[in-house]
Design a protein around this motif. Structure first.
Motif, PDB file in Angstrom:
ATOM      1  N   ARG A 266      49.933 -30.956  28.025  1.00  0.00           N
ATOM      2  CA  ARG A 266      49.953 -30.591  26.610  1.00  0.00           C
ATOM      3  C   ARG A 266      48.951 -31.431  25.811  1.00  0.00           C
ATOM      4  NH1 ARG A 266      54.080 -27.326  23.966  1.00  0.00           N
ATOM      5  NH2 ARG A 266      54.706 -27.014  26.129  1.00  0.00           N
ATOM      6  N   ALA A 267      48.931 -32.739  26.072  1.00  0.00           N
ATOM      7  CA  ALA A 267      48.006 -33.612  25.350  1.00  0.00           C
ATOM      8  C   ALA A 267      46.557 -33.288  25.689  1.00  0.00           C
ATOM      9  CB  ALA A 267      48.305 -35.071  25.662  1.00  0.00           C
ATOM     10  N   ALA A 268      46.289 -33.013  26.967  1.00  0.00           N
ATOM     11  CA  ALA A 268      44.918 -32.677  27.377  1.00  0.00           C
ATOM     12  C   ALA A 268      44.451 -31.391  26.711  1.00  0.00           C
ATOM     13  CB  ALA A 268      44.854 -32.538  28.898  1.00  0.00           C
ATOM     14  N   SER A 269      45.333 -30.399  26.613  1.00  0.00           N
ATOM     15  CA  SER A 269      44.951 -29.135  25.966  1.00  0.00           C
ATOM     16  C   SER A 269      44.755 -29.336  24.473  1.00  0.00           C
ATOM     17  CB  SER A 269      46.017 -28.065  26.229  1.00  0.00           C
ATOM     18  OG  SER A 269      47.242 -28.388  25.577  1.00  0.00           O
ATOM     19  N   HIS A 270      45.583 -30.179  23.861  1.00  0.00           N
ATOM     20  CA  HIS A 270      45.494 -30.414  22.418  1.00  0.00           C
ATOM     21  C   HIS A 270      44.198 -31.156  22.084  1.00  0.00           C
ATOM     22  CE1 HIS A 270      48.222 -30.858  18.661  1.00  0.00           C
ATOM     23  NE2 HIS A 270      46.953 -30.867  18.302  1.00  0.00           N
TER      24      HIS A 270
ATOM     25  N   LYS B  30      54.094 -22.653  19.135  1.00  0.00           N
ATOM     26  CA  LYS B  30      55.014 -23.491  19.898  1.00  0.00           C
ATOM     27  C   LYS B  30      54.253 -24.491  20.773  1.00  0.00           C
ATOM     28  CE  LYS B  30      57.444 -19.924  21.381  1.00  0.00           C
ATOM     29  NZ  LYS B  30      58.488 -19.084  22.027  1.00  0.00           N
ATOM     30  N   TRP B  31      53.113 -24.051  21.315  1.00  0.00           N
ATOM     31  CA  TRP B  31      52.353 -24.933  22.202  1.00  0.00           C
ATOM     32  C   TRP B  31      51.803 -26.137  21.441  1.00  0.00           C
ATOM     33  CZ3 TRP B  31      51.864 -25.135  27.395  1.00  0.00           C
ATOM     34  CH2 TRP B  31      50.891 -26.016  27.912  1.00  0.00           C
ATOM     35  N   PHE B  32      51.116 -25.880  20.330  1.00  0.00           N
ATOM     36  CA  PHE B  32      50.478 -26.985  19.614  1.00  0.00           C
ATOM     37  C   PHE B  32      51.431 -27.713  18.663  1.00  0.00           C
ATOM     38  CE2 PHE B  32      46.804 -24.548  21.035  1.00  0.00           C
ATOM     39  CZ  PHE B  32      46.056 -25.566  21.600  1.00  0.00           C
TER      40      PHE B  32
END
Length: 319
Positions: free
Chosen positions: A32-36, A253-255
């Motif tokens: 999640r952090a890498a995508s953000h 929801k993801w971010f």
């Protein structure tokens, strides 16, 4: 729109379910952090390339999108403050401080603030979220509040006060931790000064257009989202009555790190973000306040603020 329903008598979460859902893991948080941060890196690069090639005006749509990603780093701060973003405490601290620095909200201070918010949710005398400012006195003030600028100015001013006066007194800051809050504020301010001086030395406005301006613009997305969490809900001790879950799309929801499942989070704050969808399946029938999308909920919270302002005026006038 958001609707209130009567909670059913469904069974609460069992001890076995709580233990299973509370298991922490590094990988979901890393992904999640890498995508953000990856999204911030991609759009930051695009902003700079488009602005350099075609002019800044053509980069404005990209700056708006970047604003969403940068402002919602607040959700990274929130999850790491609970130490549930990762199993590793070190990862929670490193990513938490990095994200806090990015949004101008010192991490240790926020942890203390947020702890009292969970302890005293919707208590008008003790919930810090209800103590940081009065209800807007006009539609103009209300619009300013929804822009998020008032809140950003408040927290930046507070950080500067902590840093330069050495005074960090607030009901949610224990006396024994005031020095930590002051030291943290000074380190953050020193970091900002270093980046500012480096920008001057390199004759670049890169950070202004890929970070600072998007952070300010992004409050237009973040503040209505945050108002949706509790505004208009009951002033009770039950998370199933004093908090709202908003049903929204996968991107949000993801971010937001699954925090639209906010009733679930307040009812069981030890459960990591990645397990909240499963928790929702178990407790959905007990949720009293539920919103169907943030546009509808924002209309409702705006109307609530206006009603409360009217009630306050009538109380003051004796009507």
């Amino acid at each position: 729109m958001s609707t209130a329903i009567t909670a059913t008598g469904e069974k609460p979460l069992t001890s076995a379910e709580l233990r299973e859902l509370s298991v922490r893991s590094n990988m979901p948080g890393i992904i999640r952090a890498a995508s953000h941060y990856g999204a911030i890196g991609v759009f930051g690069t695009l902003i700079w390339q488009v602005a350099s090639t075609y002019g800044l005006l053509w980069a404005v749509p990209l700056i708006v999108v970047q604003g969403y990603f940068v402002a919602f780093l607040f959700m990274v701060v929130h999850e790491t403050a609970h130490k549930t973003a990762f199993r590793s405490r070190a990862l929670n601290l490193v990513v938490g401080h990095l994200s806090s620095f990015a949004i101008g909200l010192p991490y240790e201070y926020y942890c203390l603030f947020h702890w009292d918010h969970h302890r005293y949710t919707q208590d008008p005398r003790r919930d810090p979220e209800l103590l940081v400012g009065p209800i807007p006195a006009s539609d103009t003030e209300l619009a300013f509040a929804y822009s998020g600028l008032r809140q950003v100015a408040f927290r930046v001013g507070l950080m500067l006060r902590h840093a330069f006066t050495g005074n960090a007194s607030a009901p949610w800051i224990p006396e024994g931790k005031r020095h930590i809050v002051v030291r943290e504020a000074r380190l953050y301010v020193a970091g900002y000064v270093v980046l500012l001086l480096a920008s001057f030395a390199l004759h670049t406005t890169l950070l202004l257009w890929v970070w600072i301006v998007p952070l300010i613009v992004g409050q237009l997305f973040l503040r209505p989202y945050l108002y949706a969490e509790h505004t208009g809900c009951e002033r009770t001790r039950s998370a199933f009555q004093n908090t709202r879950t908003t049903y929204t799309g996968a991107l949000m929801k993801w971010f937001a790190w699954n925090m639209p499942y906010h009733v679930e989070h307040h009812a069981y704050p030890s459960i990591p973000f990645h397990a909240l969808p499963r928790l929702n399946e178990i407790v959905d029938g007990r949720i009293v306040f539920r919103g169907q999308g943030y546009v509808a909920v924002t209309r409702e919270t705006w109307a609530w603020f206006r009603r409360e302002r009217g009630h306050l005026v009538r109380r003051v006038s004796g009507a």
